[in-house]
Design a protein around this motif. Structure first.
Motif, PDB file in Angstrom:
ATOM      1  N   LYS A 210     -12.803  -4.554  18.010  1.00 47.92           N
ATOM      2  CA  LYS A 210     -13.420  -3.880  16.860  1.00 47.92           C
ATOM      3  C   LYS A 210     -12.373  -3.422  15.845  1.00 47.92           C
TER       4      LYS A 210
ATOM      5  N   GLN B 178     -18.082   2.248  20.788  1.00 43.99           N
ATOM      6  CA  GLN B 178     -18.370   1.945  22.193  1.00 43.99           C
ATOM      7  C   GLN B 178     -19.660   2.658  22.611  1.00 43.99           C
TER       8      GLN B 178
ATOM      9  N   HIS C 186      -9.881  -2.959  30.755  1.00 45.76           N
ATOM     10  CA  HIS C 186     -11.005  -2.552  29.909  1.00 45.76           C
ATOM     11  C   HIS C 186     -12.181  -3.510  30.045  1.00 45.76           C
ATOM     12  N   ASN C 187     -11.890  -4.753  30.438  1.00 42.67           N
ATOM     13  CA  ASN C 187     -12.929  -5.777  30.517  1.00 42.67           C
ATOM     14  C   ASN C 187     -13.764  -5.533  31.767  1.00 42.67           C
TER      15      ASN C 187
ATOM     16  N   GLY D 162     -18.965  -2.549  21.225  1.00 45.26           N
ATOM     17  CA  GLY D 162     -18.161  -3.275  22.204  1.00 45.26           C
ATOM     18  C   GLY D 162     -17.280  -2.293  22.938  1.00 45.26           C
ATOM     19  N   LEU D 163     -16.915  -2.641  24.153  1.00 45.59           N
ATOM     20  CA  LEU D 163     -16.052  -1.777  24.946  1.00 45.59           C
ATOM     21  C   LEU D 163     -14.644  -1.767  24.363  1.00 45.59           C
ATOM     22  N   ASN D 164     -13.833  -0.819  24.799  1.00 44.23           N
ATOM     23  CA  ASN D 164     -12.445  -0.767  24.328  1.00 44.23           C
ATOM     24  C   ASN D 164     -11.754  -2.086  24.613  1.00 44.23           C
TER      25      ASN D 164
ATOM     26  N   ALA E 188     -12.271  -4.834  22.933  1.00 46.99           N
ATOM     27  CA  ALA E 188     -13.091  -5.998  22.562  1.00 46.99           C
ATOM     28  C   ALA E 188     -12.630  -6.633  21.251  1.00 46.99           C
TER      29      ALA E 188
ATOM     30  N   TYR F 207     -24.423  -5.163  28.726  1.00 53.55           N
ATOM     31  CA  TYR F 207     -23.329  -4.610  27.908  1.00 53.55           C
ATOM     32  C   TYR F 207     -22.128  -4.217  28.770  1.00 53.55           C
TER      33      TYR F 207
ATOM     34  N   LEU G 114     -19.578  -7.218  20.235  1.00 48.86           N
ATOM     35  CA  LEU G 114     -18.280  -7.886  20.289  1.00 48.86           C
ATOM     36  C   LEU G 114     -17.767  -7.765  21.721  1.00 48.86           C
ATOM     37  N   GLU G 115     -17.495  -8.896  22.326  1.00 46.50           N
ATOM     38  CA  GLU G 115     -17.046  -8.888  23.718  1.00 46.50           C
ATOM     39  C   GLU G 115     -15.911  -9.896  23.860  1.00 46.50           C
ATOM     40  N   HIS G 116     -14.780  -9.397  24.313  1.00 45.82           N
ATOM     41  CA  HIS G 116     -13.659 -10.291  24.603  1.00 45.82           C
ATOM     42  C   HIS G 116     -13.320 -11.188  23.411  1.00 45.82           C
TER      43      HIS G 116
END
Length: 487
Positions: free
Chosen positions: A298, A449, A199-200, A292-294, A296, A486, A464-466
């Motif tokens: 949330k 997302q 996902h990252n 944030g991506l999946n 991350a 992003y 929100l990232e990592h």
């Protein structure tokens, strides 16, 4: 030069659901190919179908020219495949060295007594992946990153030609991601073909030679990472489209102390770091988006706020710490969480689900709240007598939000409300949020997302990232400062 792995027309169905549709890819020795895509796009299913963990419905998987599609996974492994699973599965009573030795043994296990050469090979592999100092320890005593290293060691124990790696960066710190990236690069440098799912997106893009982007089981585009990240369809799938904003300045909110404060919040799942020193605040009546991506963090953040997870740090509402309060008490106090999974009662009607949300109200108040809700989501009035499980995905999402609103929340927490929904439903949800914002004093914390859905309704945005907050600001600045980075 012929590819080491050739996948042609790969299809995987589960009943009426087609998880992978006509996927085609080539993978050469000495190359890393990244599979990316939002949740549910079919990445992990494709990898499992290639490895034989899932039997493909159709298509061919050629390894060094021979079709191996449909063969059992242990036979595919013997031919020269290694797989690094997302979840570690070590033998907890054996040492690290013994775990690697088991991976080295032939399938017949007729070697009951390990010979010197086997031990030396296992030691070399342990050193190779950075486990030299912990060879004699058992897995339960290891930090999370070392458990991931052990999975890598087991995958390369028998010198595979193809290494499949599922979510290698989940739960790792940024420093650990860099170390693991170096390890995976070294597999490529040894001439192995590496297929990577994670996902990252940023970490994948920095590591791979090529990227294949998927959505709803199908390939969108394959190419160099920088080209794929600029692809309009890829950006629309991840971001949603053009961004419009209508933020209210933070100074327009008059509470001296923010209604909700999250201070230095950290959460771990076992040994995996899901959130690290996260701080956010939300004012009375403000709409705040956490994008944030999946993967991350949330959902983890929202679950901690709702009292569903242990955490370090502080969560304060109206100056009062929430620590020690039960999830039920937090919900009754006005923080109402509408989860990503919806959690509807499928064998109850729409009206019964809504009445559950409004059970604390007297008949007159419940009637008023229902009338207001049916104006917000007219389809729910029409579907009152229908079983929740028979609704479409979009209708179920409206019902989940409706049930939360029946509790008359002061703070409504919405987790990924747009996940998997058609554009026409997104528009209806968007109008409902606009109406909430314009006509009520409700405070909304939205996790998304899809930034083009999140930003028009946001007064402020956190990225929100990592597991960490990496940006905060108003949505107008997002496109200039954070939007480009992003993905």
């Amino acid at each position: 030069m012929r590819p080491t792995l050739e996948v042609r027309g790969l299809v995987k169905r589960f009943g009426g659901l087609t998880a992978v549709k006509n996927l085609t890819l080539d993978l050469h020795g000495g190359e890393i190919l990244g599979l990316i895509g939002p949740n549910g796009s079919g990445k992990s299913t494709a990898m499992k179908a290639i490895m034989g963990i899932e039997r493909p419905t159709a298509g061919t998987v050629r390894f060094q020219g021979e079709d191996i599609a449909g063969q059992p996974s242990h036979q595919i492994a013997r031919r020269g495949f290694g797989m690094v699973f997302q979840h570690s599965r070590p033998l907890n009573r054996q040492t690290v060295l013994e775990n690697i030795m088991v991976a080295l043994l032939p399938d017949s296990l007729f070697k009951l007594f390990a010979d010197h050469a086997l031990i030396e090979r296992a030691k070399w592999i342990a050193e190779r992946v950075g486990l030299g100092a912990v060879m004699d320890r058992r897995p339960p005593t290891l930090p999370f990153a070392d458990l991931r290293r052990l999975e890598l060691a087991k995958a390369i124990a028998r010198d595979p030609k193809v290494v499949l790696v599922d979510e290698p960066f989940a739960g790792l710190t940024l420093a650990e991601v860099a170390t693991f990236s170096d390890l995976i690069r070294s597999f490529r440098d040894e001439g192995r073909a590496v297929l990577l799912v994670d996902h990252n997106v940023k970490s994948v893009a920095a590591l791979v030679d090529r990227v294949l982007a998927m959505y709803l089981g199908e390939e969108i585009v394959t190419g160099r990472a920088d080209e794929v990240m600029r692809n309009e369809t890829v950006r629309r799938v991840y971001l949603g489209g053009a961004i419009e904003t209508s933020a209210r300045p933070e100074t327009s909110f008059t509470d001296k102390v923010p209604l909700l404060q999250v201070l230095n919040l950290s959460v771990t799942y076992g040994k995996a770091q899901a959130l690290q020193d996260v701080s956010i605040h939300v004012h009375q009546g403000e709409f705040v988006s956490i994008v944030g991506l999946n993967g991350a963090g949330k959902t983890t953040l929202f679950n901690a706020i709702s009292g569903l997870l242990p955490y370090s740090g502080e969560i304060v509402r109206d100056g009062e710490p929430l620590r020690g309060m039960s999830p039920a008490k937090i919900a009754r106090s006005g923080i109402v969480h509408c989860p990503e999974t919806r959690e509807l009662f499928g064998e109850m009607t729409v009206r019964e689900n809504l009445d559950l949300g409004g059970q604390h109200l007297d008949d007159e108040a419940r009637g008023r709240q229902l009338a207001w809700l049916f104006e917000l989501f007219p389809i729910l009035r029409e579907r009152q007598g229908q079983m929740a499980q028979t609704l479409s995905g979009g209708e179920q999402q409206m019902l989940a939000i409706g049930r939360a609103l029946m509790m008359q929340p002061k703070i409504l927490v919405l987790d990924e409300p747009t996940l998997g929904l058609a554009p026409v439903i997104l528009e209806q949800l968007s109008k409902a949020l606009t109406r909430l914002r314009q006509t009520t004093s409700i405070t909304v914390l939205l996790g998304e997302q899809n930034v083009t859905f999140a930003l028009p309704h946001a007064d402020r945005v956190y990225v929100l990232e990592h597991a960490r907050i990496v940006w905060e600001g108003d949505p107008g600045r997002f496109a200039e400062e954070a939007g480009e980075g992003y993905l």
